[in-house]
Design a protein around this motif. Structure first.
Motif, short mmCIF file in Angstrom:
data_model
loop_
_atom_site.label_atom_id
_atom_site.label_comp_id
_atom_site.label_asym_id
_atom_site.label_seq_id
_atom_site.Cartn_x
_atom_site.Cartn_y
_atom_site.Cartn_z
N GLN A 179 -54.77 -119.66 90.41
CA GLN A 179 -55.55 -120.09 89.26
C GLN A 179 -54.69 -120.87 88.27
N SER A 180 -55.40 -121.69 87.49
CA SER A 180 -54.76 -122.42 86.40
C SER A 180 -54.39 -121.45 85.28
N VAL A 181 -53.61 -121.91 84.33
CA VAL A 181 -53.12 -121.04 83.25
C VAL A 181 -54.26 -120.62 82.32
N HIS A 182 -54.08 -119.44 81.73
CA HIS A 182 -54.95 -118.96 80.64
C HIS A 182 -54.20 -119.29 79.35
N PRO A 183 -54.68 -120.24 78.54
CA PRO A 183 -53.85 -120.79 77.46
C PRO A 183 -53.60 -119.86 76.28
N ASP A 184 -54.42 -118.83 76.09
CA ASP A 184 -54.25 -117.91 74.95
C ASP A 184 -53.35 -116.76 75.38
N ILE A 185 -52.08 -116.81 74.99
CA ILE A 185 -51.13 -115.81 75.48
C ILE A 185 -51.34 -114.44 74.86
N LEU A 186 -52.13 -114.34 73.78
CA LEU A 186 -52.39 -113.05 73.15
C LEU A 186 -53.66 -112.39 73.70
N ASP A 187 -54.48 -113.15 74.37
CA ASP A 187 -55.77 -112.64 74.87
C ASP A 187 -55.61 -112.07 76.27
N LEU A 188 -55.01 -110.89 76.35
CA LEU A 188 -54.75 -110.30 77.65
C LEU A 188 -56.02 -109.75 78.29
N ASP A 189 -56.96 -109.28 77.49
CA ASP A 189 -58.24 -108.83 78.04
C ASP A 189 -59.00 -110.00 78.65
N GLY A 190 -58.99 -111.11 77.94
CA GLY A 190 -59.65 -112.31 78.48
C GLY A 190 -58.97 -112.80 79.74
N LEU A 191 -57.65 -112.69 79.78
CA LEU A 191 -56.90 -113.07 80.97
C LEU A 191 -57.30 -112.20 82.15
N ALA A 192 -57.40 -110.88 81.92
CA ALA A 192 -57.77 -109.97 83.00
C ALA A 192 -59.16 -110.28 83.53
N ALA A 193 -60.10 -110.54 82.62
CA ALA A 193 -61.47 -110.86 83.04
C ALA A 193 -61.51 -112.17 83.81
N SER A 194 -60.74 -113.15 83.36
CA SER A 194 -60.68 -114.45 84.04
C SER A 194 -60.05 -114.31 85.42
#
Length: 274
Positions: A179-194
């Motif tokens: 996958q491409s990067v998740h740009p918000d490095i503080l949004d770990l919950d959003g990263l997990a969902a993505s």
């Protein structure tokens, strides 16, 4: 034994050697030194020189380099400076739109492992042609920020393009894309969902831009106990038979299913070694 797939690709700017050193000491499976978007034009030459110096020696983790766009004034110098260095494990080619670009780079770099990043509508439309352009190409990726801008799409609007790249990779016999990067490095919950969404689409692993993202990506892509048990059953049956086979519960298993099961066990073994 099937080698464990790479789950985490940590991007770091090539003009920040101290940051690169920290990335090499992180838990990333591979480090990608970026000469493109993360480096300002007046720092390109320094980034190239510092990266070439870094790659005169080998490192414990694979080091890849994302060179500048192939139609930019910097790409030629990037390829000339990096080709043949012992510490270089592969090149990531941004903004690829034509299979001929892959062929030209492969010829210039003595078939060094290449990864093509598709970042436009044209690149996505030509995904399979790019994927089969040359034996040196080892994988595809999606450059989502540029693609989103090109299409004027929301995040969910990229799902078709993502699936296109997953399918093209499989059809070409390449490894599943990361996958491409998740740009918000503080949004770990959003990263997990993505990551969960990406895994459902067929991706394997993810690029990161900060070490704090790495454990989240690993957890999202490592198999759970039920997946491991199912994979063990499939591989055990496959190892005792030849060709297609049916499991005791009636499920039909072919070569593609066995390949997927072996990948799951490679990921399980990766976790055990960590």
């Amino acid at each position: 034994m099937t080698p464990a797939p790479i789950l985490t690709w940590l991007y770091v700017p090539g003009d920040r050697p101290a940051t690169v050193a920290k990335a090499l000491a992180s838990r990333a499976d591979a480090v990608v030194v970026d000469l493109e978007d993360a480096v300002a034009p007046d720092r390109k030459e320094y980034a190239r020189t510092a990266t070439a110096e870094l790659l005169t020696g080998r490192h414990q983790v694979p080091v890849h380099v994302r060179v500048n766009a192939l139609d930019s004034p910097y790409a030629g110098a990037d390829l000339l400076a990096l080709t043949g260095l012992p510490g270089l494990a592969g090149l990531r080619l941004p903004k690829v739109t034509d299979p001929g670009q892959v062929v030209r780079v492969a010829e210039l770099t003595d078939s060094l492992p290449l990864f093509a990043l598709l970042e436009s509508a044209l690149g996505i439309e030509r995904a399979y042609a790019v994927a089969t352009a040359h034996a040196a190409l080892r994988g595809l990726g999606v450059g989502e920020a540029d693609l989103r801008a090109d299409l004027g799409a929301s995040d969910s609007g990229l799902d078709w393009a993502r699936s296109r790249v997953v399918c093209a990779s499989r059809a070409a016999g390449l490894a599943p894309p990361a996958q491409s990067v998740h740009p918000d490095i503080l949004d770990l919950d959003g990263l997990a969902a993505s990551c969960a969404r990406g895994r459902a689409l067929g991706f394997l692993g993810r690029a990161a831009i900060h070490p704090r993202q790495l454990p989240v990506i690993e957890r999202a892509y490592l198999p759970d106990p039920a997946e491991v048990a199912a994979a063990e059953e499939i591989v055990k049956a496959a190892d005792s038979e030849s060709g297609a086979l049916a499991l005791p519960d009636g499920r039909f298993v072919d070569a593609a299913v066995v390949t997927g099961a072996r990948r799951v066990l490679a990921l399980r073994d990766r976790e055990l070694r960590t």
